[in-house]
Design an enzyme around this catalytic site. Sequence first.
Site, PDB file in Angstrom:
ATOM      1  N   HIS A  19      63.977  15.761  44.083  1.00  0.00           N
ATOM      2  CA  HIS A  19      65.250  16.565  43.718  1.00  0.00           C
ATOM      3  C   HIS A  19      66.087  15.835  42.650  1.00  0.00           C
ATOM      4  CE1 HIS A  19      69.478  18.088  45.038  1.00  0.00           C
ATOM      5  NE2 HIS A  19      68.980  18.866  44.551  1.00  0.00           N
ATOM      6  N   GLU A  46      62.239  18.574  40.443  1.00  0.00           N
ATOM      7  CA  GLU A  46      63.211  19.641  40.370  1.00  0.00           C
ATOM      8  C   GLU A  46      64.331  19.159  39.430  1.00  0.00           C
ATOM      9  OE1 GLU A  46      67.199  21.673  41.205  1.00  0.00           O
ATOM     10  OE2 GLU A  46      66.569  19.695  41.639  1.00  0.00           O
ATOM     11  N   ASP A  48      68.006  20.564  36.805  1.00  0.00           N
ATOM     12  CA  ASP A  48      69.046  21.593  36.563  1.00  0.00           C
ATOM     13  C   ASP A  48      69.026  21.496  34.795  1.00  0.00           C
ATOM     14  OD1 ASP A  48      70.117  21.914  39.258  1.00  0.00           O
ATOM     15  OD2 ASP A  48      70.432  20.094  39.094  1.00  0.00           O
ATOM     16  N   HIS A  61      73.626  19.238  36.213  1.00  0.00           N
ATOM     17  CA  HIS A  61      74.045  20.044  37.449  1.00  0.00           C
ATOM     18  C   HIS A  61      75.354  20.699  37.127  1.00  0.00           C
ATOM     19  CE1 HIS A  61      75.452  21.106  41.450  1.00  0.00           C
ATOM     20  NE2 HIS A  61      74.198  21.457  41.648  1.00  0.00           N
ATOM     21  N   GLU A 121      65.371  24.530  37.599  1.00  0.00           N
ATOM     22  CA  GLU A 121      66.591  25.307  37.873  1.00  0.00           C
ATOM     23  C   GLU A 121      67.228  25.786  36.665  1.00  0.00           C
ATOM     24  OE1 GLU A 121      70.683  25.864  40.679  1.00  0.00           O
ATOM     25  OE2 GLU A 121      69.223  24.502  41.027  1.00  0.00           O
TER      26      GLU A 121
END
Length: 254
Positions: A19, A46, A48, A61, A121
């Site tokens: 993450h 993952e 952002d 993020h 993301e």
Amino acid sequence: MQPDMQAQAAWPYPFWIAHRGAGKERPENTLIAFEHGSACGYAMFECDVKLSADGVPFLLHDDTLDRTTRGRGQADALPWAELAQLDAGGWHSDDCAGEPLPTLADIAAYCQQQGAALNIEIKPMPGQEAATGHAVALAARQLWQGQTVPPLLSSFQPAALQAAQQAAPELPRALLLETPWSGWAAVAAELQCVAIVFQQRRLDASLMQQARAQGWRVLCYTANSAADVQRLRALGVDGIITDAMGWARSPAQA
């Protein structure tokens, strides 16, 4: 509209997904977080991605710079040349001070060097859903051109995924769901998603069955405890996004 079942059968992504690069052990969404995740055995990450004032896709993020950089204010208020000067590591620890914000291009180069997969993301600023989805998808298409495993594009925002679908329809997409809302399955089908990414506490056998009936893969975020991981594995998920860096080399992977 059904997802591409051939693409479903050829799922190329690892089960364990780090993450924001390396969870909480390094400053999130930075290159040193990715390096730490790799050292812990992770082969998928993952992150952002949003846009600078001049349209450069970069990792962050929040909608503001305050929490994870030495900057202040809206994340899209500065051009990349100024964002690149910010300290994105000192908030986490003195050892990480001076670590810069990375661009999506920086992370693409690192992942390809390591042979690692990436879940991007799409994290647009409010009102910039379509513009961000379009720009990130086009950048991802260019950055991963010729690569065997493309990035998985995900978002909580259907408008961002729709723009990504229009810009680069060949790139796989996933709908992120914190709490399933009315009509989510129809939207995911229309977007030709290959996966649904559920908040792990929300996923149950009924949702799992619903996703499987549509041919979707199922991922979950953010599962860190052994109890959560055991429950999700029993449900048959295809991947777990986690902050806990021990899982990639844990017997739980077997």
